[in-house]
Structures are given as C-alpha cells and as structure tokens.
Design a protein around this motif. Structure first.
Motif, PDB file in Angstrom:
ATOM      1  N   ARG A   1      38.558  57.681  29.696  1.00 12.80           N
ATOM      2  CA  ARG A   1      38.977  56.488  30.431  1.00 12.80           C
ATOM      3  C   ARG A   1      40.477  56.440  30.698  1.00 12.80           C
ATOM      4  NH1 ARG A   1      38.399  50.744  27.652  1.00 12.80           N
ATOM      5  NH2 ARG A   1      40.275  51.568  26.649  1.00 12.80           N
ATOM      6  N   ASP A   2      41.289  56.695  29.679  1.00 13.50           N
ATOM      7  CA  ASP A   2      42.735  56.584  29.875  1.00 13.50           C
ATOM      8  C   ASP A   2      43.225  57.571  30.924  1.00 13.50           C
ATOM      9  OD1 ASP A   2      42.788  54.590  28.020  1.00 13.50           O
ATOM     10  OD2 ASP A   2      43.558  55.821  26.373  1.00 13.50           O
ATOM     11  N   ASP A   3      42.695  58.797  30.867  1.00 14.19           N
ATOM     12  CA  ASP A   3      43.085  59.790  31.879  1.00 14.19           C
ATOM     13  C   ASP A   3      42.533  59.404  33.247  1.00 14.19           C
ATOM     14  OD1 ASP A   3      44.443  61.247  29.995  1.00 14.19           O
ATOM     15  OD2 ASP A   3      42.803  62.637  29.597  1.00 14.19           O
ATOM     16  N   HIS A   4      41.343  58.829  33.253  1.00 14.35           N
ATOM     17  CA  HIS A   4      40.742  58.341  34.502  1.00 14.35           C
ATOM     18  C   HIS A   4      41.708  57.369  35.187  1.00 14.35           C
ATOM     19  CE1 HIS A   4      36.828  57.099  36.608  1.00 14.35           C
ATOM     20  NE2 HIS A   4      37.762  56.372  37.165  1.00 14.35           N
ATOM     21  N   ILE A   5      42.222  56.416  34.416  1.00 15.01           N
ATOM     22  CA  ILE A   5      43.144  55.418  34.960  1.00 15.01           C
ATOM     23  C   ILE A   5      44.447  56.080  35.416  1.00 15.01           C
ATOM     24  CG2 ILE A   5      44.382  53.286  34.466  1.00 15.01           C
ATOM     25  CD1 ILE A   5      41.312  53.037  34.386  1.00 15.01           C
ATOM     26  N   ALA A   6      44.939  56.996  34.605  1.00 11.12           N
ATOM     27  CA  ALA A   6      46.215  57.643  34.927  1.00 11.12           C
ATOM     28  C   ALA A   6      46.111  58.486  36.189  1.00 11.12           C
ATOM     29  CB  ALA A   6      46.664  58.513  33.751  1.00 11.12           C
ATOM     30  N   ILE A   7      45.013  59.226  36.341  1.00 11.49           N
ATOM     31  CA  ILE A   7      44.825  60.063  37.545  1.00 11.49           C
ATOM     32  C   ILE A   7      44.785  59.183  38.792  1.00 11.49           C
ATOM     33  CG2 ILE A   7      43.177  61.551  38.738  1.00 11.49           C
ATOM     34  CD1 ILE A   7      42.453  62.703  35.966  1.00 11.49           C
TER      35      ILE A   7
ATOM     36  N   PHE B   1      36.452  51.045  39.680  1.00 14.27           N
ATOM     37  CA  PHE B   1      36.448  51.179  38.224  1.00 14.27           C
ATOM     38  C   PHE B   1      37.827  50.851  37.661  1.00 14.27           C
ATOM     39  CE2 PHE B   1      37.261  53.543  34.359  1.00 14.27           C
ATOM     40  CZ  PHE B   1      36.127  53.298  33.589  1.00 14.27           C
ATOM     41  N   VAL B   2      38.856  51.379  38.288  1.00  8.11           N
ATOM     42  CA  VAL B   2      40.232  51.149  37.819  1.00  8.11           C
ATOM     43  C   VAL B   2      40.594  49.670  37.946  1.00  8.11           C
ATOM     44  CG1 VAL B   2      42.664  51.641  38.273  1.00  8.11           C
ATOM     45  CG2 VAL B   2      40.980  53.497  38.317  1.00  8.11           C
ATOM     46  N   THR B   3      40.212  49.060  39.058  1.00 12.90           N
ATOM     47  CA  THR B   3      40.498  47.636  39.248  1.00 12.90           C
ATOM     48  C   THR B   3      39.841  46.801  38.161  1.00 12.90           C
ATOM     49  OG1 THR B   3      40.672  47.943  41.642  1.00 12.90           O
ATOM     50  CG2 THR B   3      40.301  45.709  40.852  1.00 12.90           C
TER      51      THR B   3
ATOM     52  N   VAL C   1      33.942  49.685  52.026  1.00 15.09           N
ATOM     53  CA  VAL C   1      33.472  51.054  52.241  1.00 15.09           C
ATOM     54  C   VAL C   1      32.156  51.314  51.513  1.00 15.09           C
ATOM     55  CG1 VAL C   1      33.983  53.496  51.830  1.00 15.09           C
ATOM     56  CG2 VAL C   1      35.785  51.952  52.635  1.00 15.09           C
ATOM     57  N   SER C   2      32.119  51.014  50.208  1.00 24.15           N
ATOM     58  CA  SER C   2      30.949  51.387  49.413  1.00 24.15           C
ATOM     59  C   SER C   2      29.866  50.321  49.416  1.00 24.15           C
ATOM     60  CB  SER C   2      31.364  51.680  47.966  1.00 24.15           C
ATOM     61  OG  SER C   2      31.778  50.489  47.332  1.00 24.15           O
ATOM     62  N   GLY C   3      30.257  49.046  49.431  1.00 25.96           N
ATOM     63  CA  GLY C   3      29.273  47.973  49.409  1.00 25.96           C
ATOM     64  C   GLY C   3      28.500  47.878  48.113  1.00 25.96           C
ATOM     65  N   VAL C   4      28.878  48.677  47.117  1.00 25.80           N
ATOM     66  CA  VAL C   4      28.156  48.693  45.848  1.00 25.80           C
ATOM     67  C   VAL C   4      29.167  48.518  44.728  1.00 25.80           C
ATOM     68  CG1 VAL C   4      26.692  50.021  44.305  1.00 25.80           C
ATOM     69  CG2 VAL C   4      26.388  50.218  46.771  1.00 25.80           C
ATOM     70  N   THR C   5      28.915  47.598  43.836  1.00 24.91           N
ATOM     71  CA  THR C   5      29.785  47.434  42.677  1.00 24.91           C
ATOM     72  C   THR C   5      29.008  47.794  41.426  1.00 24.91           C
ATOM     73  OG1 THR C   5      29.176  45.103  42.575  1.00 24.91           O
ATOM     74  CG2 THR C   5      31.199  45.636  43.707  1.00 24.91           C
ATOM     75  N   PHE C   6      29.614  48.602  40.600  1.00 26.96           N
ATOM     76  CA  PHE C   6      28.949  49.068  39.390  1.00 26.96           C
ATOM     77  C   PHE C   6      29.589  48.471  38.144  1.00 26.96           C
ATOM     78  CE2 PHE C   6      32.408  51.800  40.478  1.00 26.96           C
ATOM     79  CZ  PHE C   6      33.083  51.993  39.288  1.00 26.96           C
ATOM     80  N   VAL C   7      30.640  47.664  38.315  1.00 26.88           N
ATOM     81  CA  VAL C   7      31.376  47.165  37.162  1.00 26.88           C
ATOM     82  C   VAL C   7      30.615  46.047  36.484  1.00 26.88           C
ATOM     83  CG1 VAL C   7      33.628  47.802  38.060  1.00 26.88           C
ATOM     84  CG2 VAL C   7      32.669  45.603  38.654  1.00 26.88           C
ATOM     85  N   SER C   8      30.901  45.865  35.201  1.00 26.65           N
ATOM     86  CA  SER C   8      30.240  44.827  34.421  1.00 26.65           C
ATOM     87  C   SER C   8      30.862  43.474  34.726  1.00 26.65           C
ATOM     88  CB  SER C   8      30.366  45.137  32.927  1.00 26.65           C
ATOM     89  OG  SER C   8      29.983  44.028  32.166  1.00 26.65           O
ATOM     90  N   ASN C   9      30.008  42.460  34.834  1.00 25.26           N
ATOM     91  CA  ASN C   9      30.498  41.105  35.071  1.00 25.26           C
ATOM     92  C   ASN C   9      30.527  40.261  33.807  1.00 25.26           C
ATOM     93  OD1 ASN C   9      30.597  41.730  37.768  1.00 25.26           O
ATOM     94  ND2 ASN C   9      28.567  40.912  38.217  1.00 25.26           N
TER      95      ASN C   9
END
Length: 1010
Positions: free
Chosen positions: A889-895, A916-918, A943-951
C-alpha cells in the motif's frame, strides 16, 4: 423492550417479563468486542470489599438479579469465564453530558456544579451514579477499576442521540473513547455498548471506529415479529381465542407493505398490537393516527380506574402536549435532559392552567393524573419524571405545535402559523421525528400547503443540496401523510423523483437514509412510481455504484415477479451494446437473472442482439448460468477460451455445483482450492470446500459435455479434490497444473494459477528445480516459476528470458511474472522492458494483466515492496498504474504520487489506482488537499464509472464545507462515497448553525398572546 433487554437478547439471555408496552428508541449499537454467550442471571462478586457489595446491590436492585456465587473472575476456567454473566452498568448519556458540562445531574435542582473532588471522566460519573443509587454508600473510581480487574463488565451507554448539542455530543464521544482505552488496559473482560439513532452519528466527527464495531438494529424480521407478538400476548394473559384473533388480524395486515414497515419497529409494533387487540381490523394508515388511537385507548382504560382521568381527560392530554414541548425543547439545549422534578412539574401545570384561563386550583388534582395515573410520564428515578419512551414525547410535542398554531387571516397576520412551524421543525434534525408527527396532523385541505413547504426546503441554498428535504418528503409519504389528497400525493412524489431526487432514497451506506436501508414506499403512496423511476435510470446504464444502490431500492419496493416483469420488458428499450450488457448485470443485481431458464435467456439475447462478450459471460456466470454455455458446441468453445485466455477471471462459483461448466469454473479459479488448504490440511479438499466455502459439491463427476478441454480439466480437478489439503499443498496442486497443461497447453489462466502457487509455496533450492528457462515447455511450469523466483535479483537472467520469448502472449506472460517475482531493484532495472510490453497492449489485454496481478497478489497474500526512489524518473501512467497495483500500500501511494499526479488521460486502470489513492488520503491523511482529491475522484469516476473503495469508514477529517457544497451541487458527477462525505459535512455544518426551536419560537412570537 429497553436497552437492558437488547443487551440480554444479544447475549442470548431470556429477559425478564415486565408486561409493559415499551419500545426501542435506539437504532444503532456500538460494541467494543463480540457479545459473549451469557449463562443464566449470575452476578459474580469479586471486587474490593464495600465497593463490591455496593455494586452487587445496585445490580440486584436495578436489574432484579440474584447473587449465586462469589468466585473471582480471574480464577475461573476459560470455558466458565466466557459463559459468566457480566456486571451490567447502565448510563444515561444525557446525564453524563450534564456531568461533562460541569453540572451535577443527581441534584434535585439539576443545575448544581459537579462535585469538585470528581473529574469529568466517565469512570467518575459511573462511580457517582452507583453511589447515588446504592442508598448513600461510597463508590469511587478506584472501586470501579478494582471491580473491572476481577470481574466481567458490561457498560451500556444509552441515548447518544439524545445529547442534542453537537459540540457536547462530540465531547461525550471523546470521553467514551478515552475511558474505553483506560479500562481495557486493566479490565479482566470489558464490553461497552453505546446506543444511538443513526442521525446522531452523522454529526459526530471523532467516534473511534477502530475501537468500536458498528452494528445496526435492522427491521424486525417476520419470525421476530411473531415472537414479539407471542410474548406481548403472554404478558397480558390473553385468552386463547383472543390470541388467535390477534395473530390472524396481524397476519392479514402484514400483507400490506406500509403496515409491515410499521411492524418492523418494536415500539410501533407494540402500539399496533394494542390497537389490533382493541379495534380488530379497522386500523388507521397514518403513523400519527396510530398514536392518536393508542393514546385514546390508553386514557379510556385509565378512565375506568381513575375519576380524575375520567373527568379531566381532555386537559390531561393538553398538559402532556405542553410538557412534551417544554421537555423536548429543554433537552435540545441540554438544560433538563428531558426530565422534570415534581416541584417544577407542579409549576408547569399551574402556568399552563393560567395561560389557558383555567382554574389554578386544579394543580394537585391534575398532578395526580399526570404523574400517578397516566403513565406516559414515568418516574424512572424517585422525584424525577420523564416520558416513558422518546417517540411518545415527540408525538405529544408534534400535537402541541399543531393544535396551538394560530389562524392568520388576511389583513391581520399572526406569527407561528402551521406552515412557519413546519419550516422550523423540518430544518432541525433534532426535531425530525416531531416533524413526522406534526405533518401527520394536517387535514386534507392543509396538505397542499405542506407540499409547498417541502418544495421550499428543496430549493434552500444549503439544505436543498443535501438529501434531507426529499428524504423527509419520502418519509412523510411512507407515513401516509398525503393519503387523503391524491393531487398533493402526486406532487410530492414528483418532487421526490424529479431528476436526481431518487438519489436521496438510495441509502447504500450502512447508515444512510432510513437507517441505512433503501427506502420503502407503501402501495398507493408512490411505490409504483418509485419502481418505475428506478428502472428508467437503470435503463441508462448508470455507473456501477448507482446501479447497485438502485437495484437494492427496487428490491425494497417490488416483488420478485414485479422486478422480473420490469426487467423483461426493459429489453424493448435498449439501444446500444453498453446498455444491453448493463441491463444483463441489472438482472443479476436484482436477483431475477438466476431464476430465468436458459432457453428464455437464449431467446432474449438473440431477439435483442446482445453481444456475447466478456462482460456478458461474467454476468451469466455470476448468476449461476455457466450451464447456459453447454447448450451448443460453439458456446462451449467460446466459454472455455475466454476463461483459459484470462479475459474472464475472478469469477464466483455457485453455491450448488451441478454440472461440468460449474466444475470447470472452479477448476480454473485459483483461490477456490488454495483457501481450503489453510483450514484443515488433513481433511479431503472436497469436504473442505463444502464446509468452509459453503459450496455443495456433487459426489460424482457430472455428465461429460463432449468438449475435450472442459471434460479433461474437470476430470483432473476431481482427482485433485480426492486428496487432502496437505497433499494438495505439497505435490498434488503441482501435478494438477501439469495435468491441465498436458490437456490445454500453457494458457494464461493456467500460468496465473501456477504463478500464484509458486509465489506462495515454500522457497525451493536451486538443486531441487534445476536450471530451467522460463519458456522451456519440456519442464514443469511450476518448476520453471520456482526457479524464476530464485532469480529475483538477476536482471540479466530476466532480460534473456524476454529475448527468448516467442510471440506477444509470451511477452505479456513475462511481464506478469517479472512484476510478481522480481525483487525491488530488479523491477527498477527492468522498467524499460516492462514499459515496452505494457504500452503495446490493447485495452482488453491491459485489463487482463492488471486483474491477474491483483488476483495472484490477493491469493498469495503478499504484495511487492518497490523502492520508489530507485524507479526511473519518468514512467508512462499505464506502467506506473501496473507497478502500483503490484506493490504494497505505501509504495502504491508513493508511485501514484510520483507518476500520476495531474493525470488527465482516459486509461481506466490508471483511474482505478487514482480512486484507490484518493480513498486512502481521505481516511489516513491529516491535512489533505480536499479540493484536489474530489477533483481526481470526479475525473476517475467519469472514466471508469465503477468505485471499488469501501464506504464503511469515516474520513480522517471532515470535508470542508465549501468543497462539500461544490460536490453536492453536482452530485451525479462524483462517486457515491464522495457524495456521502459531502452530505455529512453539509449536515454537520447546518446542525452546528441550527438555532434551538424554543429560541426560534420566542424570537418569532409563536405563543404570544393577542
């Protein structure tokens, strides 16, 4: 059913039978650990001397328990400890809020300062509470700590929503969290339960979600309604015939959606049962009318027993209404907690009599009627009175506001008219339930003006940007407020469903509209129109989060047959490929697609020219229709090819496996087998799949399909299932993969399975795997990947493998393998080669690569650590997204921060990473750029119209109001989780600026005499 009853029912204990008609005022529970199963009522003494005795006396006095043993909790065996009863301590959070504000809630006057020697902490308050209830004995915070160390505690904190002032409510929450942390450090076993209405949580900024689990008390199910009915009848000792009649009438009424909705609330179910018992089947529809009849019946019963009630019934009702207004107003400002002492009760009765021009000598007589005969007001504590449950207080307050509203003739305007009062109560969330009762009082001729006021609310500069006005309108419709006036009903339904108004009813979040559940409208009160509007929007292929919420809303308002009818008819309006595929997914989310026979599906697809692509196959497989593809040789080939080529992956296996197509899906789903090897390595895999994954598996291999690929793969899979989990994890899975390779070749799906297995298996030695090349098909694919894993730091070896690859698929396989097996430094060195492969991929292929990385990562339970500072200074956004997806995750955010900031392109996988980062920033970053974050979310959503983040989690800090207003003004452009955060911020800001209703009434002269 009070809060003690709830706690006991959760714990599996039969509550005592009081025979009282009470209800649950709270709709949310917050628990800091799992509720354990309690033994029969037992209080274990084990505290420090006097404190122990005082606490035991308090528990026995308040909860009617019997002391059965005196063993120390710490010395109990584990099995007995988990079954031991807990010391229950109930705290009224209104009283604690007063304590926290520096006053003593136990004083007779109610405004004396808190004792100087006691702090504002919750522990100090509890010790003072116990001392107060124990007949004068002293109980200190040290005593509480000692009891906690040696006994199991259950602390019930009741009524967070009744702390009206938002700032004080936040202070209460903060102190609860601090107390929980302190006690948890030393307590033998601690359980804290907080009750609140969901609306109160929306205005709380700092509730410790990591410490407390969040439970919603959902509607009563039919079995619970029946159980409650039986207990209710038993507590009143009804004869058998009356019980049978009660069951029959209730059953008939529950067939009506609006009555079924009323029965799901315990308080209103109790009222409903009382009315049914008295009036049979002639029940009113309106919520307010039900309470009217309940009060009427109650007073009629009391009139038979009391002369004062018989003679003064009308004025007793008026006094209750006046007292409800006073107490609810004072509770909003925190002055009196909704309670009143005997002296002040007499004073208020006297004041009311004078204001009405009545004989003040009636005070003593009416005091007896109010405080002793008519038990809408009860003395929970000696000398203090309060309404038995808050909904009764809200009902009487609503009636008071309506009945005292003046007529305002032309030329002689009056303040505080019905319309003005509705405007005020409707804007104040603390008065939400009063507004519902108040609106229910309007007569047929007054309803058009009520619709006008709702329209004004919807256009309000701030409140109109939230879901509140339309959600309130829908609530009033569901309460049958507009049932007398068809024109008004149609206007308010049009208001609710106009343009994006339906979004106010979606719920979606666990604590959205209607307690977190999608809204239900009754038959004849907009249900049909709402259902039609749902399908109109679904027909436009909305984003996936809206599609999910809309289908849930439709399910709440339509029967299975209605939904199926709407869905089948909807095919006639589909115009393009996108809408057709979205409509198939709509059928899946509605739950109707799975019930439609394969031959009907074939007709629908053919008649409507629905393309057989990846998304259609995924939808049909999700709806347990994999066997649809068995109907022809051509379909079988297409079905198998899409799965083997990896374009359909991550599919779910149906609960009941009945055919070879289902088995084929399971055989190429890597997590299907890998997950069960962790549970019981000695048990057969087939047994593990049935027990742990809830999949019913056939004892024999289903009949062949005639397709050699499908049949040979399923045969090999059944051979694997015959072994144990240990055998599969050691050698069986490797042999299975080799067997599949021998049947179908090295295909993408097979490579992904082998890669997942090799990346999670124990690291092999070089000697055990030889020195194979990555693309040497003469050697086992697992051995090749295990050897590649040993080359994690050899960039030259990986470049040689890429050079030896033949064809584009081999190059893609190389990139996938390098992303998942190479070390951080090697990935950095190979970035040019990875970029060369990735940038040449078509959209379908890059999605396959992206999904495969995520699938293997989730299966193996590990992600890559990538040193961002060692990566090249520039990378294409697509490559950066792929690297981020493979990283921790941390590298994901940094990239993403290094390469994707300011991205304006249209690549869906890049926008998945940005979303995901947002989401991460919102939940973890202290001082984030909210304006920038919501703009990124808007672009990515488009663009994607799909959200996968937890609410489910709250933002680290609330969204600034100016940003929230921008989001709310264009809510359809943002994902729902952003819209909900904006709504929460707007509502909190509005609540903080709200003027107490009593102040509004005074300033505007609502009750000024002529």
């Amino acid at each position: 059913m009070e809060v003690q009853y709830i706690a006991q029912k959760l714990a599996g204990v039969e509550p005592w039978d009081t025979g009282q008609e009470t209800g649950v005022g709270a709709a949310t529970l917050l628990l800091n650990e799992r509720v354990v199963q309690l033994a029969p009522m037992v209080v274990l003494e084990g505290g420090p001397g006097q404190g122990k005795s005082t606490l035991a006396q308090y528990i026995c006095q308040v909860h009617r328990m019997k002391i059965l043993s005196t063993s120390n909790f710490q010395e109990l065996p584990d099995a007995h400890r988990s079954a031991a009863a807990r010391f229950p301590i109930k705290v009224d959070l209104r009283e604690y809020a007063t304590w926290l504000a520096g006053k003593d809630p136990f004083s007779q006057e109610g405004n004396e300062p808190r004792p100087r020697h006691l702090s504002k902490s919750l522990e100090s308050f509890i010790s003072a509470l116990i001392s107060e209830r124990s007949g004068g004995r002293t109980f200190t915070p040290d005593d509480l700590s000692a009891v906690a160390r040696s006994s199991a505690l259950l602390i019930v904190l009741d009524g967070l929503d009744e702390v009206a002032e938002v700032k004080l409510r936040n202070d209460v929450v903060r102190e609860i969290a601090v107390c929980a942390r302190r006690l948890r450090e030393t307590a033998a076993s601690l359980q804290i339960l907080v009750t609140t209405r969901p609306s109160a949580l929306a205005e709380v900024t700092e509730f410790p979600t990591r410490t407390f689990a969040r439970w919603a008390l959902t509607s009563l199910s039919r079995p619970l309604i029946d159980e409650y009915t039986e207990r209710w009848a038993h507590s009143r000792r009804l004869p058998g015939k009356e019980v049978a009649d009660l069951r029959r009438v209730l059953s008939d009424r529950l067939d009506q959606p609006h009555m079924r909705d009323l029965a799901r609330n315990p308080m209103q179910l109790a009222i409903l049962l009382s009315v049914i018992h008295t009036r049979g089947s002639s029940l009113p529809d309106k919520r307010t009318a039900l309470y009217d009849i309940y009060v009427e019946l109650f007073l009629a019963r009391e009139a038979e027993k009391s002369e004062v009630v018989k003679k003064r019934q009308e004025i007793l009702i008026d006094i209750h209404r006046y007292l409800a207004w006073v107490l609810h107003s004072e509770a909003e400002t925190g002055r009196a907690l909704g309670k009143i002492d005997a002296n002040r009760l007499r004073e208020l009765i006297g004041e009311y009599l004078l204001s009405e021009g009545r004989d003040p000598g009636l005070v003593d007589e009416l005091f007896t009627g109010v405080a002793q005969r008519v038990v809408f007001l009860v003395g929970a504590v000696e000398g203090l009175f309060e309404f038995e449950v808050q909904p009764l207080r809200e009902y009487f307050a609503g009636r008071f506001l309506y009945e005292t509203a003046p007529y305002s003739p032309v030329g002689s305007p009056r303040a505080g008219t019905k319309d003005e009062r509705f405007d005020a109560v409707a804007r104040n969330t603390y008065w939400q339930n009063v507004a519902r009762f108040y609106a229910g009082c309007f007569s047929k001729g007054e309803l058009p003006s009520l619709v006008d006021r709702l329209e004004v609310l919807c256009t309000d500069v701030d409140l109109g940007l939230t879901s509140h006005p339309r959600a309130l309108a829908a609530t009033l419709v569901a309460d049958w407020v507009f049932s007398q006036n068809a024109r008004s009903l149609k206007k308010v339904i049009d208001l609710i469903l106009d343009r994006d108004g339906y979004r106010s009813l979606l719920g979606g979040d666990r604590f959205g509209v209607a307690g977190g559940e999608p809204f239900t409208l009754p038959e004849g009160c907009g249900r049909v129109e709402l259902l039609q509007r749902c399908f109109e929007v679904l027909n436009t292929a909305p984003p996936r989060d809206i599609q999910n919420s809309l289908t849930r809303l439709a399910q709440q308002n339509g029967s299975r047959e209605e939904l199926k009818g709407h869905w089948l008819a909807g095919f006639n309006t589909l115009t393009d490929e996108t809408r057709k595929i979205s409509w198939i997914w709509t059928g899946y989310y509605l739950g109707v697609l799975s019930s439609i026979p394969n031959h009907v599906i074939a007709e629908l697809l053919t008649e409507n020219s629905v393309p057989l692509n990846d998304e259609l196959q995924k939808a049909l497989m999700a709806a347990s229709h994999a066997d649809y593809f068995a109907s022809s040789e051509g379909l079988q080939v297409e079905f198998a090819e899409r799965i083997l080529d990896g374009f359909v992956s991550g599919f779910r296996v149906p609960r009941t496996v009945t055919n070879r197509m289902d088995v084929f899906c399971a055989a190429l789903n890597p997590s299907m087998t890998a997950r069960v090897t962790y549970f019981d390595p000695r048990a057969p895999l087939l047994e593990g799949i049935s027990r742990h994954l809830g999949v019913r598996w056939p004892e024999r291999v289903p009949a062949p399909t005639g397709n050699p690929v499908i049949d040979t793969v399923t045969e090999a899979y059944f051979d694997l299932l015959g072994g144990t989990g240990k055998e599969a994890s050691e050698r069986g899975y490797e042999r299975y993969i080799d067997s599949v390779v021998s049947s179908v070749g090295v295909r993408w799906a097979v490579w992904v399975m082998a890669l997942g297995y090799a990346s999670s298996a124990p690291r092999a030695s070089r000697d055990s795997v030889g020195h194979p090349d990555l693309f040497d098909d003469s050697i086992s694919i697992v051995k090749r990947l295990k050897y590649a894993r040993l080359q994690a730091g050899a960039a030259a070896w990986w470049r040689r493998q890429l050079a030896s690859s033949v064809g584009e698929i081999s190059r893609q396989v190389w990139a996938l393998t390098a992303l998942l097996l190479c070390g951080p430094a090697t990935v950095a060195k190979l970035c040019p080669e990875i970029e060369d492969v990735v940038e040449n991929l078509e959209e379908r292929q890059i999605k396959r690569l992206f999904d495969a990385v995520e699938l293997v990562r989730s299966w193996s339970g590990s992600a890559r650590t990538l040193r961002v500072d060692s990566l090249p200074e520039s990378l294409s956004p697509r490559v950066a997204a792929v690297l981020a997806n493979a990283a921790v995750r941390d590298d994901h955010i940094a990239i993403a921060g290094k390469y994707l900031t300011g991205y304006l392109g249209s690549d869906p996988i890049v926008h998945d990473v940005l979303l995901f980062v947002t989401n991460h920033q919102i939940h973890h970053v202290e001082n984030m750029d909210w304006a920038g974050a919501v703009e990124v979310a808007r672009r990515s959503y488009r663009v994607s119209g799909v959200t996968f983040v937890s609410n489910s989690r709250r933002a680290r800090n609330g969204m600034p109001v100016d940003v929230a207003r921008k989001v709310a003004a264009n809510s359809s452009a943002y994902p729902q989780f952003i819209v909900r955060l904006a709504e929460t911020s707007m509502k909190r800001a509005i609540a903080q600026k709200a003027v107490p209703l009593s102040q509004v009434a005074e300033e505007k002269g609502w009750f000024a005499e002529d």
